[in-house]
Design a protein around this motif. Structure first.
Motif, PDB file in Angstrom:
ATOM      1  N   PRO A   1      28.996  46.498   6.799  1.00 35.02           N
ATOM      2  CA  PRO A   1      30.394  46.548   7.223  1.00 35.02           C
ATOM      3  C   PRO A   1      30.702  45.473   8.257  1.00 35.02           C
ATOM      4  CG  PRO A   1      29.370  48.714   7.366  1.00 35.02           C
ATOM      5  CD  PRO A   1      28.295  47.725   7.056  1.00 35.02           C
ATOM      6  N   VAL A   2      31.920  45.016   8.282  1.00 33.26           N
ATOM      7  CA  VAL A   2      32.367  44.011   9.233  1.00 33.26           C
ATOM      8  C   VAL A   2      33.325  44.679  10.200  1.00 33.26           C
ATOM      9  CG1 VAL A   2      33.638  41.858   9.520  1.00 33.26           C
ATOM     10  CG2 VAL A   2      32.095  42.141   7.573  1.00 33.26           C
ATOM     11  N   LEU A   3      33.108  44.473  11.483  1.00 28.67           N
ATOM     12  CA  LEU A   3      33.969  45.009  12.528  1.00 28.67           C
ATOM     13  C   LEU A   3      34.715  43.842  13.161  1.00 28.67           C
ATOM     14  CD1 LEU A   3      34.900  47.225  14.544  1.00 28.67           C
ATOM     15  CD2 LEU A   3      32.857  46.673  15.880  1.00 28.67           C
ATOM     16  N   VAL A   4      36.022  43.853  13.092  1.00 31.35           N
ATOM     17  CA  VAL A   4      36.847  42.833  13.725  1.00 31.35           C
ATOM     18  C   VAL A   4      37.496  43.494  14.930  1.00 31.35           C
ATOM     19  CG1 VAL A   4      38.789  41.259  13.462  1.00 31.35           C
ATOM     20  CG2 VAL A   4      37.246  41.665  11.536  1.00 31.35           C
ATOM     21  N   THR A   5      37.206  42.986  16.122  1.00 28.01           N
ATOM     22  CA  THR A   5      37.670  43.651  17.346  1.00 28.01           C
ATOM     23  C   THR A   5      38.856  42.976  17.990  1.00 28.01           C
ATOM     24  OG1 THR A   5      36.148  42.386  18.721  1.00 28.01           O
ATOM     25  CG2 THR A   5      35.348  44.481  17.846  1.00 28.01           C
ATOM     26  N   GLY A   6      39.119  41.739  17.646  1.00 29.26           N
ATOM     27  CA  GLY A   6      40.173  41.004  18.325  1.00 29.26           C
ATOM     28  C   GLY A   6      39.595  40.177  19.450  1.00 29.26           C
ATOM     29  N   ILE A   7      40.472  39.594  20.231  1.00 26.50           N
ATOM     30  CA  ILE A   7      40.063  38.652  21.271  1.00 26.50           C
ATOM     31  C   ILE A   7      39.621  39.381  22.533  1.00 26.50           C
ATOM     32  CG2 ILE A   7      40.887  36.785  22.760  1.00 26.50           C
ATOM     33  CD1 ILE A   7      42.867  36.086  20.494  1.00 26.50           C
ATOM     34  N   GLY A  15      35.088  48.170  20.883  1.00 25.02           N
ATOM     35  CA  GLY A  15      35.027  48.323  19.430  1.00 25.02           C
ATOM     36  C   GLY A  15      33.614  48.560  18.935  1.00 25.02           C
ATOM     37  N   LEU A  16      32.667  47.810  19.476  1.00 28.67           N
ATOM     38  CA  LEU A  16      31.272  47.982  19.074  1.00 28.67           C
ATOM     39  C   LEU A  16      30.742  49.342  19.527  1.00 28.67           C
ATOM     40  CD1 LEU A  16      28.716  46.931  17.758  1.00 28.67           C
ATOM     41  CD2 LEU A  16      28.135  45.852  19.947  1.00 28.67           C
ATOM     42  N   ALA A  17      31.094  49.774  20.730  1.00 34.53           N
ATOM     43  CA  ALA A  17      30.644  51.084  21.221  1.00 34.53           C
ATOM     44  C   ALA A  17      31.149  52.200  20.304  1.00 34.53           C
ATOM     45  CB  ALA A  17      31.113  51.305  22.647  1.00 34.53           C
ATOM     46  N   ALA A  18      32.416  52.132  19.918  1.00 36.47           N
ATOM     47  CA  ALA A  18      32.971  53.145  19.017  1.00 36.47           C
ATOM     48  C   ALA A  18      32.273  53.110  17.660  1.00 36.47           C
ATOM     49  CB  ALA A  18      34.470  52.942  18.863  1.00 36.47           C
ATOM     50  N   CYS A  19      32.028  51.914  17.161  1.00 36.30           N
ATOM     51  CA  CYS A  19      31.360  51.764  15.871  1.00 36.30           C
ATOM     52  C   CYS A  19      29.930  52.308  15.925  1.00 36.30           C
ATOM     53  CB  CYS A  19      31.359  50.294  15.468  1.00 36.30           C
ATOM     54  SG  CYS A  19      30.697  49.984  13.830  1.00 36.30           S
ATOM     55  N   LEU A  20      29.202  51.978  16.980  1.00 37.21           N
ATOM     56  CA  LEU A  20      27.829  52.466  17.120  1.00 37.21           C
ATOM     57  C   LEU A  20      27.793  53.983  17.285  1.00 37.21           C
ATOM     58  CD1 LEU A  20      26.227  49.681  19.340  1.00 37.21           C
ATOM     59  CD2 LEU A  20      25.921  50.066  16.877  1.00 37.21           C
ATOM     60  N   ALA A  21      28.769  54.537  17.988  1.00 37.54           N
ATOM     61  CA  ALA A  21      28.845  55.997  18.132  1.00 37.54           C
ATOM     62  C   ALA A  21      29.051  56.656  16.773  1.00 37.54           C
ATOM     63  CB  ALA A  21      29.962  56.379  19.101  1.00 37.54           C
ATOM     64  N   ALA A  22      29.894  56.056  15.939  1.00 32.68           N
ATOM     65  CA  ALA A  22      30.116  56.592  14.595  1.00 32.68           C
ATOM     66  C   ALA A  22      28.835  56.516  13.767  1.00 32.68           C
ATOM     67  CB  ALA A  22      31.251  55.838  13.905  1.00 32.68           C
ATOM     68  N   TYR A  23      28.119  55.412  13.872  1.00 32.71           N
ATOM     69  CA  TYR A  23      26.838  55.290  13.167  1.00 32.71           C
ATOM     70  C   TYR A  23      25.846  56.322  13.670  1.00 32.71           C
ATOM     71  CZ  TYR A  23      27.344  51.065  10.349  1.00 32.71           C
ATOM     72  OH  TYR A  23      27.691  50.160   9.391  1.00 32.71           O
ATOM     73  N   PRO A  29      21.909  54.194  14.231  1.00 29.72           N
ATOM     74  CA  PRO A  29      22.572  52.895  14.370  1.00 29.72           C
ATOM     75  C   PRO A  29      22.083  51.905  13.316  1.00 29.72           C
ATOM     76  CG  PRO A  29      20.849  53.106  16.000  1.00 29.72           C
ATOM     77  CD  PRO A  29      20.931  54.429  15.288  1.00 29.72           C
ATOM     78  N   PRO A  30      22.843  50.835  13.111  1.00 33.50           N
ATOM     79  CA  PRO A  30      22.378  49.800  12.173  1.00 33.50           C
ATOM     80  C   PRO A  30      21.134  49.120  12.730  1.00 33.50           C
ATOM     81  CG  PRO A  30      24.316  49.059  13.370  1.00 33.50           C
ATOM     82  CD  PRO A  30      24.108  50.494  13.739  1.00 33.50           C
ATOM     83  N   SER A  31      20.375  48.487  11.874  1.00 35.39           N
ATOM     84  CA  SER A  31      19.149  47.814  12.311  1.00 35.39           C
ATOM     85  C   SER A  31      19.434  46.515  13.052  1.00 35.39           C
ATOM     86  CB  SER A  31      18.231  47.545  11.124  1.00 35.39           C
ATOM     87  OG  SER A  31      18.888  46.705  10.188  1.00 35.39           O
ATOM     88  N   VAL A  32      20.631  45.953  12.845  1.00 38.30           N
ATOM     89  CA  VAL A  32      20.973  44.695  13.505  1.00 38.30           C
ATOM     90  C   VAL A  32      22.487  44.606  13.680  1.00 38.30           C
ATOM     91  CG1 VAL A  32      21.117  43.354  11.380  1.00 38.30           C
ATOM     92  CG2 VAL A  32      20.548  42.196  13.492  1.00 38.30           C
ATOM     93  N   VAL A  33      22.887  43.972  14.767  1.00 38.98           N
ATOM     94  CA  VAL A  33      24.295  43.667  15.012  1.00 38.98           C
ATOM     95  C   VAL A  33      24.385  42.167  15.229  1.00 38.98           C
ATOM     96  CG1 VAL A  33      26.234  43.941  16.605  1.00 38.98           C
ATOM     97  CG2 VAL A  33      24.798  45.915  16.040  1.00 38.98           C
ATOM     98  N   VAL A  34      25.264  41.503  14.518  1.00 38.34           N
ATOM     99  CA  VAL A  34      25.447  40.064  14.655  1.00 38.34           C
ATOM    100  C   VAL A  34      26.831  39.818  15.231  1.00 38.34           C
ATOM    101  CG1 VAL A  34      25.586  37.858  13.441  1.00 38.34           C
ATOM    102  CG2 VAL A  34      23.937  39.591  12.711  1.00 38.34           C
ATOM    103  N   ASN A  35      26.880  39.109  16.340  1.00 36.56           N
ATOM    104  CA  ASN A  35      28.143  38.751  16.972  1.00 36.56           C
ATOM    105  C   ASN A  35      28.491  37.329  16.563  1.00 36.56           C
ATOM    106  OD1 ASN A  35      30.274  38.130  18.607  1.00 36.56           O
ATOM    107  ND2 ASN A  35      29.195  38.408  20.527  1.00 36.56           N
TER     108      ASN A  35
END
Length: 81
Positions: A1-7, A15-23, A29-35
């Motif tokens: 999945p792709v997470l677009v958080t804005g500027i 945004g990442l904290a909410a996404c990781l909480a959902a995972y 959690p996912p095995s990797v997060v790429v920024n």
């Protein structure tokens, strides 16, 4: 999945904290997060895709941090040619 958080760092962190909480609630959690990160041009004529070899935290004074703490906690990171 792709997470677009804005500027901005705060939007990205929230945004990442909410996404990781959902995972986490869905089994882990996912095995990797790429920024993909932030980027801007130093000159108006720059456009297109550029390969980056050095990244740095640019929104505060590194000199001021060194003066206060004696070290730069966030030196430029060289990621390759």
């Amino acid at each position: 999945p792709v997470l677009v958080t804005g500027i901005g760092k705060i939007r990205a962190a929230a945004g990442l904290a909410a996404c990781l909480a959902a995972y986490e609630s869905a089994g882990g959690p996912p095995s990797v997060v790429v920024n993909i990160g932030t980027a801007g041009a130093l000159h108006a004529h720059m456009e297109g895709v550029h390969r980056v070899d050095t990244v740095l935290l640019h929104d505060f004074s590194h000199a001021a941090i060194r003066e206060i703490t004696g070290t730069d906690e966030y030196p430029p990171l060289h990621v390759g040619p």
